[in-house]
Every structure is written in structure tokens, then in C-alpha cells.
Design a protein around this motif. Structure first.
Motif, PDB file in Angstrom:
ATOM      1  N   LYS A  71       0.812  -1.209   0.000  1.00 35.67           N
ATOM      2  CA  LYS A  71       0.000   0.000   0.000  1.00 35.67           C
ATOM      3  C   LYS A  71       0.847   1.262   0.000  1.00 35.67           C
ATOM      4  N   THR A  72       2.156   1.103  -0.167  1.00 32.52           N
ATOM      5  CA  THR A  72       3.058   2.248  -0.139  1.00 32.52           C
ATOM      6  C   THR A  72       3.468   2.622  -1.561  1.00 32.52           C
ATOM      7  N   LYS A  73       3.153   3.845  -1.952  1.00 31.85           N
ATOM      8  CA  LYS A  73       3.513   4.335  -3.293  1.00 31.85           C
ATOM      9  C   LYS A  73       5.018   4.584  -3.324  1.00 31.85           C
ATOM     10  N   VAL A  74       5.696   3.916  -4.247  1.00 34.38           N
ATOM     11  CA  VAL A  74       7.142   4.095  -4.393  1.00 34.38           C
ATOM     12  C   VAL A  74       7.378   4.668  -5.796  1.00 34.38           C
ATOM     13  N   HIS A  75       7.747   5.953  -5.839  1.00 32.80           N
ATOM     14  CA  HIS A  75       7.921   6.633  -7.121  1.00 32.80           C
ATOM     15  C   HIS A  75       9.161   6.125  -7.850  1.00 32.80           C
ATOM     16  N   LEU A  76       9.009   5.913  -9.143  1.00 29.70           N
ATOM     17  CA  LEU A  76      10.116   5.465  -9.988  1.00 29.70           C
ATOM     18  C   LEU A  76      10.978   6.661 -10.355  1.00 29.70           C
ATOM     19  N   GLN A  77      12.200   6.402 -10.755  1.00 27.23           N
ATOM     20  CA  GLN A  77      13.157   7.480 -11.030  1.00 27.23           C
ATOM     21  C   GLN A  77      12.652   8.476 -12.081  1.00 27.23           C
ATOM     22  N   GLY A  78      11.891   8.037 -13.057  1.00 32.92           N
ATOM     23  CA  GLY A  78      11.395   8.938 -14.100  1.00 32.92           C
ATOM     24  C   GLY A  78      10.137   9.703 -13.726  1.00 32.92           C
ATOM     25  N   CYS A  79       9.554   9.419 -12.582  1.00 33.06           N
ATOM     26  CA  CYS A  79       8.307  10.055 -12.151  1.00 33.06           C
ATOM     27  C   CYS A  79       8.574  11.504 -11.733  1.00 33.06           C
ATOM     28  N   VAL A  80       7.634  12.409 -12.060  1.00 30.07           N
ATOM     29  CA  VAL A  80       7.793  13.818 -11.690  1.00 30.07           C
ATOM     30  C   VAL A  80       7.787  14.003 -10.169  1.00 30.07           C
ATOM     31  N   PHE A  81       7.252  13.031  -9.441  1.00 23.01           N
ATOM     32  CA  PHE A  81       7.190  13.128  -7.984  1.00 23.01           C
ATOM     33  C   PHE A  81       8.343  12.417  -7.283  1.00 23.01           C
ATOM     34  N   PHE A  82       9.265  11.848  -8.062  1.00 23.55           N
ATOM     35  CA  PHE A  82      10.402  11.141  -7.455  1.00 23.55           C
ATOM     36  C   PHE A  82      11.179  12.107  -6.561  1.00 23.55           C
ATOM     37  N   GLY A  83      11.422  11.699  -5.334  1.00 19.19           N
ATOM     38  CA  GLY A  83      12.177  12.519  -4.401  1.00 19.19           C
ATOM     39  C   GLY A  83      11.364  13.550  -3.653  1.00 19.19           C
ATOM     40  N   GLN A  84      10.052  13.567  -3.874  1.00 23.07           N
ATOM     41  CA  GLN A  84       9.202  14.537  -3.175  1.00 23.07           C
ATOM     42  C   GLN A  84       8.449  13.836  -2.039  1.00 23.07           C
ATOM     43  N   PRO A  85       8.607  14.318  -0.822  1.00 23.47           N
ATOM     44  CA  PRO A  85       7.926  13.676   0.298  1.00 23.47           C
ATOM     45  C   PRO A  85       6.403  13.830   0.261  1.00 23.47           C
ATOM     46  N   GLU A  86       5.916  14.920  -0.319  1.00 20.22           N
ATOM     47  CA  GLU A  86       4.465  15.181  -0.387  1.00 20.22           C
ATOM     48  C   GLU A  86       4.075  15.434  -1.844  1.00 20.22           C
ATOM     49  N   PRO A  87       3.856  14.375  -2.643  1.00 19.93           N
ATOM     50  CA  PRO A  87       3.516  14.593  -4.054  1.00 19.93           C
ATOM     51  C   PRO A  87       2.211  15.374  -4.215  1.00 19.93           C
TER      52      PRO A  87
END
Length: 175
Positions: A71-87
Motif C-alpha cells: 500500500k506504499t507508493k514508491v515513485h520510480l526514477q522517471g516520475c515527476v514526484f520522485f524525491g518529493q515527500p508530499e507529491p
């Protein structure tokens, strides 16, 4: 009839000699449920895997299998939200098992293995490859969220100041 009722009460009171064991704690219930789930996973393999033949690779496959229920969203490296704690919005990145959940699961299974007759030396849940996998999951999830993992410092009871620890050293040893 009234004599029969009294007889039941007397017989019922003698049953207190055969008390049922106290209910399991939440931890013990989870450990039993996890152990049974892992056993079922091994039996469902083709061909089925006997517990005595289980190794760290089976455990790693089990952990990867569990990801589909995460149930945990894990952003992929190409995602615009990668590295953002609060997408700011939704994305199509996968849901995975959270590192903390996997770490706790391995701890329970490690204990259950030995409680069920397994030797500590052959415990597949204590394997170095499992520790490496968990560390990789922790690090990748921390990067994906943009929040570095920092180990919580243990509180000390004495009044001597704590010395800074080397980041790369471990506060415990595993055998």
C-alpha cells in the motif's frame, strides 16, 4: 429435572481444572499468521518446497511476491514526484510493501523459524542476502520519497553525553 441442572453446574465447575491457555499477544498472533502464510507460499510453489529445503532465495521470492499487496507508493526514477515527500497529485508508480513492514515481518519469521525447530545456523531469514535486500528496499524507498533514512538513537539512562557514532558502523552485530 432440577437435580440434573445441579449436576451440570457441579460438573461444569470441575472443568476449571482444564483451563485453556491465555490468548496470544498481538505479536505472537502475527508471528503465527506470518509463519502459516509463508508455509502456504512454499506449498504453493511448483514443485512444492519443503521447509527443510527452504533457503534465502525462497525468502527473497516471498518478499517480492508480497509487493503486489503493498500500500506504499514508491515513485520510480522517471516520475515527476520522485524525491518529493508530499507529491502534489496521483501517478502510475507501483504500490509496494513498506520497508518497515518487511523488516518487522522478517523479524517475526526469523523467530518463528527457530521456535519451530529450525537451527539458528540454517535460518534463511537471518541470511546476509536478506539484510542486503532490506537495506536496498529501505534506501530506494527513502530516495523515492526524498527523505533520507536516519537511524533512531537509543536513549541512555545515565547522564554521560553520547559520543557521535560513525554513520557506517552498526550498533549491533549479527552472526
Amino acid at each position: 429435572m432440577s437435580n440434573e441442572k445441579g449436576k451440570d453446574v457441579v460438573e461444569g465447575s470441575s472443568r476449571s481444572d482444564h483451563q485453556s491457555p491465555p490468548p496470544l499477544s498481538r505479536y505472537e498472533s502475527q508471528k503465527r499468521r506470518d509463519w502459516n502464510t509463508f508455509g502456504q507460499y512454499l506449498r504453493n510453489q511448483r514443485p512444492p518446497v519443503a521447509l527443510s529445503q527452504c533457503n534465502a532465495n525462497h525468502v527473497l521470492e516471498f518478499l517480492r511476491y508480497l509487493d503486489q499487496f503493498g500500500k506504499t507508493k514508491v515513485h520510480l526514477q522517471g516520475c515527476v514526484f520522485f524525491g518529493q515527500p508530499e507529491p502534489a497529485g496521483p501517478c502510475s508508480c507501483p504500490l509496494r510493501q513498506a520497508w518497515g513492514s518487511l523488516d518487522a515481518l522478517i523479524g517475526r519469521l526469523r523467530a518463528a523459524y527457530e521456535e519451530n525447530g529450525g537451527l539458528p545456523e540454517t535460518n534463511p531469514f537471518a541470511s546476509g542476502s536478506i539484510r542486503v535486500y532490506l537495506r536496498d528496499v529501505r534506501d530506494s524507498q527513502a530516495k523515492a520519497r526524498g527523505i533520507p533514512y536516519t537511524k533512531k538513537k537509543k536513549k541512555r539512562n545515565n547522564t554521560t553525553p553520547m559520543k557521535p557514532n560513525d554513520e557506517h558502523s552498526s550498533s549491533f552485530t549479527m552472526q
